[in-house]
Enzyme design. Structure first.
Site, PDB file in Angstrom:
ATOM      1  N   HIS A 138       0.573  -1.287  -0.213  1.00 43.48           N
ATOM      2  CA  HIS A 138       0.225  -0.313  -0.469  1.00 43.48           C
ATOM      3  C   HIS A 138       0.320   1.452   0.465  1.00 43.48           C
ATOM      4  O   HIS A 138       1.491   1.549   1.185  1.00 43.48           O
ATOM      5  CB  HIS A 138      -0.549  -0.039   1.027  1.00 43.48           C
ATOM      6  CG  HIS A 138      -1.899   0.911   0.933  1.00 43.48           C
ATOM      7  ND1 HIS A 138      -1.896   2.244   0.945  1.00 43.48           N
ATOM      8  CD2 HIS A 138      -3.817   0.363   1.411  1.00 43.48           C
ATOM      9  CE1 HIS A 138      -2.738   3.189   0.926  1.00 43.48           C
ATOM     10  NE2 HIS A 138      -3.484   1.647   1.130  1.00 43.48           N
ATOM     11  N   ARG A 395       1.420  -9.118 -11.783  1.00 43.12           N
ATOM     12  CA  ARG A 395      -0.051  -8.185 -12.251  1.00 43.12           C
ATOM     13  C   ARG A 395       1.133  -7.783 -12.982  1.00 43.12           C
ATOM     14  O   ARG A 395       1.839  -7.330 -12.859  1.00 43.12           O
ATOM     15  CB  ARG A 395      -0.471  -7.542 -10.924  1.00 43.12           C
ATOM     16  CG  ARG A 395      -1.423  -6.900 -12.511  1.00 43.12           C
ATOM     17  CD  ARG A 395      -2.444  -6.273 -11.130  1.00 43.12           C
ATOM     18  NE  ARG A 395      -1.492  -4.573 -10.033  1.00 43.12           N
ATOM     19  CZ  ARG A 395      -2.230  -3.841  -9.870  1.00 43.12           C
ATOM     20  NH1 ARG A 395      -3.562  -3.494 -10.325  1.00 43.12           N
ATOM     21  NH2 ARG A 395      -2.187  -2.821  -9.131  1.00 43.12           N
ATOM     22  N   GLU A 505     -12.123  -3.097 -15.419  1.00 39.52           N
ATOM     23  CA  GLU A 505     -11.167  -1.867 -13.889  1.00 39.52           C
ATOM     24  C   GLU A 505     -11.948  -0.680 -14.114  1.00 39.52           C
ATOM     25  O   GLU A 505     -12.947  -0.286 -13.313  1.00 39.52           O
ATOM     26  CB  GLU A 505     -10.371  -1.098 -13.800  1.00 39.52           C
ATOM     27  CG  GLU A 505      -9.177  -2.249 -13.494  1.00 39.52           C
ATOM     28  CD  GLU A 505      -7.917  -1.878 -13.332  1.00 39.52           C
ATOM     29  OE1 GLU A 505      -7.359  -1.674 -12.865  1.00 39.52           O
ATOM     30  OE2 GLU A 505      -6.933  -2.236 -13.983  1.00 39.52           O
ATOM     31  N   ASP A 542      -9.959   2.016 -10.037  1.00 39.74           N
ATOM     32  CA  ASP A 542      -9.967   3.403 -11.196  1.00 39.74           C
ATOM     33  C   ASP A 542     -11.721   3.347 -11.615  1.00 39.74           C
ATOM     34  O   ASP A 542     -11.715   3.828 -12.149  1.00 39.74           O
ATOM     35  CB  ASP A 542      -9.459   2.056 -11.715  1.00 39.74           C
ATOM     36  CG  ASP A 542      -7.891   2.269 -11.578  1.00 39.74           C
ATOM     37  OD1 ASP A 542      -7.122   3.341 -12.179  1.00 39.74           O
ATOM     38  OD2 ASP A 542      -7.157   1.503 -11.285  1.00 39.74           O
ATOM     39  N   ARG A 580     -10.834  -4.755  -3.885  1.00 41.23           N
ATOM     40  CA  ARG A 580     -11.305  -4.043  -3.500  1.00 41.23           C
ATOM     41  C   ARG A 580     -10.181  -3.087  -2.301  1.00 41.23           C
ATOM     42  O   ARG A 580      -8.816  -4.049  -2.080  1.00 41.23           O
ATOM     43  CB  ARG A 580     -12.114  -4.634  -1.896  1.00 41.23           C
ATOM     44  CG  ARG A 580     -13.550  -5.399  -2.572  1.00 41.23           C
ATOM     45  CD  ARG A 580     -14.867  -6.079  -1.065  1.00 41.23           C
ATOM     46  NE  ARG A 580     -15.812  -6.682  -1.621  1.00 41.23           N
ATOM     47  CZ  ARG A 580     -16.497  -5.873  -1.868  1.00 41.23           C
ATOM     48  NH1 ARG A 580     -17.154  -4.232  -1.978  1.00 41.23           N
ATOM     49  NH2 ARG A 580     -17.606  -6.595  -2.519  1.00 41.23           N
ATOM     50  N   ARG A 712      -3.036   7.278  -9.203  1.00 38.02           N
ATOM     51  CA  ARG A 712      -3.563   6.340  -9.421  1.00 38.02           C
ATOM     52  C   ARG A 712      -4.216   6.310  -8.259  1.00 38.02           C
ATOM     53  O   ARG A 712      -4.780   7.567  -7.663  1.00 38.02           O
ATOM     54  CB  ARG A 712      -2.283   4.931  -8.548  1.00 38.02           C
ATOM     55  CG  ARG A 712      -0.962   4.581  -9.652  1.00 38.02           C
ATOM     56  CD  ARG A 712      -0.086   3.437  -8.881  1.00 38.02           C
ATOM     57  NE  ARG A 712       0.103   3.116 -10.069  1.00 38.02           N
ATOM     58  CZ  ARG A 712      -0.148   1.955 -10.311  1.00 38.02           C
ATOM     59  NH1 ARG A 712      -1.113   1.270  -9.489  1.00 38.02           N
ATOM     60  NH2 ARG A 712       0.421   1.286 -11.123  1.00 38.02           N
TER      61      ARG A 712
END
Length: 880
Positions: A138, A395, A505, A542, A580, A712
């Site tokens: 994070h 990813r 997204e 997003d 989430r 972001r």
């Protein structure tokens, strides 16, 4: 005040007193007096004393440079201690009784029996239960591992003090330990001075497992087993795996240039080292425990005739685990290890089989109580964690793959793949996937970007099946995006099928997801390779940033519902993966409510969900909290599958369609339509400063030269949370509801609120957000940091906020008090405000001083700003 709240206040007062003693000793009486004066002014300001508020503003706007850091640290530390006390309260005995009466698996089993759900159906659903938690880094989580450990120890002390039979000496010793822990935390630098590397983020994830999940996981399964035995007369099989853990730390390279193939390989090696370390501790204890002499004939035949047969087996495992630690120490240091493959533990089965043989023998010899102790816990850890500790997700963003294939096709003379039509791309990919010859020439030197993509695929291909859980494609838009990754993995020499997961997204991509998956399922090669199993990821961050909370929520629901029905029609087992975050603007909600508001049958194959940063700490950061969180997840999944929510009425869907369109228009008119919005956003929040602070390994923007659209989702939401306007979590939602109610839809909306979990949960989430907003603080940011000609925007947004709060209160029928049905939450927010207000006001002053001379930033001011940012995050809890 509730009894629970009073108990929590007592603990908070005690921790605050100890923090005060620590500050007095470390900083002196003057600083302590200043801090206490600020606290009292803040409390009185919150009570409506205008003179106190004016004095508070004056004190913090004129604070001396020497006092900034200790004042910021004091309020930030206090909020961290408040979180520990609140976490403890949620798992204390009095609270646990209430939870078990409402939402636990035990309560659910009792309710299912009352509703005559067949026992066979319940047991079958329990056997299929799967909760997969994906730990992600994070950008705003900076709590260091050393401080996490201290918080765990503080929690243990609070639990010890909860006993009423302590002697005066015992109480004094526990309180002294608490004082020492708080002093240790105060004298530890809570903020990293350098941006963490992806490997440091991975180690943070390992620390969560070591400090909490290692104990919390078997505690949860014991809880689930006890409930099943009591209500269903059914004991869980030893090999049941209801929980799995995966991670993005070291695997998520989307927009993060620091996550490379080399980093991914090291993260996998570090995880194996940590797993060996944790299992070695268990095995050491089992060496002491398993001194029994009696065993079955089968066990003796398999492992030899020994006086203490179990000890011989676990000592052999101990020796191999020590070798495994040394092996990975050598690998990580770049040395060649001296061990043969059979001298180390490299597969789960090498641990599982000998331990399971011990379990079966002990049980057969009448020693079930011994078998069901640490040995059973260790077996369950083998199933849920394994020798890799965590499975790793990879990813990457979709265009990186098409660019790589375009570079290959240009080199071999086929033209530029990235410029082809979708039909041509699919035809080419299917032809190459079916071909036995390689596509990539051996003597070719790709560009740096393409080499990195290919090297990552090679690292994946070298891992045994199951080590990498899946390959996620962010911003997936077409069927070719998925097929392209399969081709790149094939070219890297992968020998097994790795799930490739499209992540839908944006609003448009969510709406197109059914069509994209239909195209894929119509490809014969693809249907053959996936063996009728598909994972699809739903992006919450997003989509909300793109369209606002209300429109995004409905797009997510519609997409999931369409995908569930498509997969049922085509005979494919679908797993939905929920991306989430903690905040409402990123799909966050209380786990139980969020899961029960999903479309019917969407949890049929279990739950896969991301947990991030500070939400990992709040929901999984202590063993008892982790066990309770997993129990809530389990209860909600089982309930959703056994007592599914209703299919929404056609009239509800029509109203939701209208709300989505209206709310999206309102949201975009502000965020995209107002020419002043971007400069206002950048002035009124610490967004620009966030990007410069060492808060995560990943850059704050996908495109460093872009505007808000390239920002972001996490820093976008985090910045608005800091100034207490919380804009992304509510803008457009309340206004669209009010419009619909005024146009004659009030009765339908009230019906939706009362009978549709999806809609009711959205209203509850809005109410939670509204309770954390603060217009006077937001206005203060404007007055001190924003040009006067832009003030109109903040005034307009705050007016909208006020109207939206009135709309939601009218709809929920709660008069004028937010969260009135959850006094525990309302009291907690009120208590935190006394400590977050000074941090907000101090942050405004720090931003003002930094921006006055941007060319010569003061390191102390930057350090203090970081402390206010993390302190406010602690005060807000579900921030990202």
């Amino acid at each position: 005040m509730t009894e629970e709240y009073l108990m929590m206040r007592n603990n908070i007062n005690m921790l605050g007193r100890f923090l005060g003693e620590t500050i007095q000793e470390a900083q002196g009486d003057d600083i302590l007096e200043l801090i206490e004066n600020i606290r009292v002014l803040s409390r009185n300001s919150r009570s409506g004393d205008d003179k106190a508020r004016a004095a508070l503003l004056d004190t913090l706007s004129t604070i001396s440079a020497d006092n900034i850091i200790p004042v910021a640290r004091a309020f930030s530390q206090f909020l961290n201690l408040t979180n520990v006390a609140e976490q403890y309260q949620t798992m204390s005995r009095s609270h646990e009784d209430k939870v078990s009466a409402e939402r636990s698996t035990a309560a659910l089993f009792a309710r299912l029996k009352e509703q005559h759900v067949s026992q066979e159906e319940i047991i079958k659903t329990v056997q299929k239960l799967l909760i997969e938690i994906v730990l992600t880094a994070h950008p705003t989580e900076v709590t260091r591992r050393s401080l996490m450990h201290k918080q765990v120890e503080i929690n243990k002390c609070l639990a010890q003090l909860d006993h009423t039979d302590l002697t005066a000496e015992e109480q004094k010793n526990i309180e002294y330990k608490l004082l020492r822990l708080i002093a240790e935390a105060w004298h530890t630098n809570e903020i990293r001075t350098n941006r963490p590397t992806p490997l440091e983020e991975a180690k943070w994830g390992f620390a969560v497992i070591e400090n909490s999940l290692w104990e919390g996981l078997p505690a949860f399964i014991r809880k689930l087993n006890d409930a099943a035995v009591e209500h269903l007369n059914y004991a869980l099989p030893v090999d049941l795996t209801p929980v799995r853990f995966s991670s993005w730390m070291g695997g998520d390279r989307d927009g993060n240039p620091f996550v490379t193939a080399k980093i991914t390989r090291e993260a996998l090696q570090l995880a194996r080292w940590k797993a060996a370390d944790l299992f070695l501790t268990d095995i050491q204890e089992l060496c002491d425990e398993l001194s029994m002499t009696q065993c079955t004939a089968e066990f003796r035949e398999k492992y030899g005739d020994h006086l203490e047969p179990y000890r011989v087996v676990v000592k052999d495992l101990r020796s191999k685990l020590k070798n495994t630690l040394d092996y990975y120490n050598d690998i990580l240091a770049g040395r060649i290890p001296p061990f043969k493959q059979d001298e180390i533990i490299s597969e789960d089965q090498q641990l599982w089989q000998p331990l399971y043989d011990c379990y079966q023998s002990l049980t057969a010899c009448g020693m079930r109580i011994i078998a069901n102790g640490l040995l059973l816990d260790t077996l369950r850890r083998v199933r849920c964690f394994g020798v890799t500790l965590l499975r790793l997700d990879i990813r990457q963003e979709s265009t990186r793959h098409s660019d790589a294939i375009g570079e290959i096709t240009r080199y071999i003379g086929l033209g530029d793949y990235s410029q082809w039509t979708e039909d041509d791309k699919q035809a080419f990919l299917i032809r190459e996937l079916s071909s036995r010859r390689p596509l990539i020439p051996h003597n070719w030197t790709p560009s740096e970007h393409t080499r990195e993509i290919l090297d990552t695929c090679k690292v994946i291909a070298k891992q045994p099946e199951g080590v990498i859980s899946c390959y996620i494609i962010s911003m997936a838009r077409t069927a070719s995006d998925v097929l392209a990754v399969h081709l790149l993995l094939k070219e890297a020499g992968i020998s097994y099928h790795l799930p490739v997961v499209p992540l839908f997204e944006t609003l448009d991509d969510l709406d197109a997801s059914k069509e994209v998956m239909t195209q894929l399922f119509n490809v014969g090669w693809y249907r053959g390779v996936i063996k009728n199993r598909q994972m699809i990821m739903i992006g919450y961050s997003d989509s909300a940033k793109d369209a606002g909370m209300m429109a995004a929520s409905w797009a997510q629901y519609r997409a999931q519902d369409a995908l569930v029905k498509l997969c049922e029609q085509t005979g494919i087992e679908l797993t939905l993966f929920h991306g989430r975050g903690g905040t409402v603007g990123r799909g966050g909600a209380p786990a139980h409510a969020a899961l029960l508001s999903q479309p019917p049958r969407s949890l049929k194959n279990g739950l896969r969900v991301t947990e991030q940063g500070e939400m990992i700490r709040f929901k999984l950061g202590l063993p008892a909290i982790a066990a309770e969180s997993l129990d809530l997840y389990a209860s909600a999944i089982l309930e959703a599958n056994l007592l599914p929510p209703p299919e929404p009425k056609a009239s509800w869907c029509r109203v939701m369609d209208e709300l989505a369109v209206a709310s999206c228009e309102i949201y975009r008119n502000v965020v995209r339509g107002d020419k002043d919005f971007v400069p206002y956003f950048r002035s009124a929040t610490p967004e620009q400063e966030l990007a410069k602070l060492p808060l995560g390994s990943r850059p704050a923007k996908r495109n460093p030269n872009g505007g808000v659209e390239s920002l972001r989702a996490i820093p976008w939401i985090f910045a608005w949370m800091q100034n207490r306007l919380m804009l992304p979590a509510w803008l457009g939602a309340g206004a669209s509801i009010r419009q619909a109610m005024e146009s004659g839809k009030a009765a339908v909306i009230e019906e939706m609120c009362n009978h549709w979990p999806f809609f009711n949960t959205r209203i509850g989430m809005l109410e939670m957000v509204f309770s954390k907003t603060d217009s006077w603080l937001s206005e203060y940011y404007d007055q001190r940091l924003v040009k006067k000609e832009l003030w109109y925007l903040g005034e307009s947004l705050r007016k909208q906020l006020s109207e939206d709060i009135a709309t939601v209160l009218r709809l929920s029928g709660k008069g004028d008090q937010l969260m009135s049905d959850l006094p525990w939450v309302a009291e907690s927010i009120a208590l935190r405000n006394v400590y977050t207000d000074p941090l907000n006001l101090l942050q405004v002053e720090l931003l003002r001083r930094l921006r006055a001379d941007p060319e010569h930033p003061n390191p102390d001011i930057e350090q203090a700003l970081m402390i206010t940012i993390t302190g406010i995050a602690a005060g807000m809890r579900n921030t990202g």
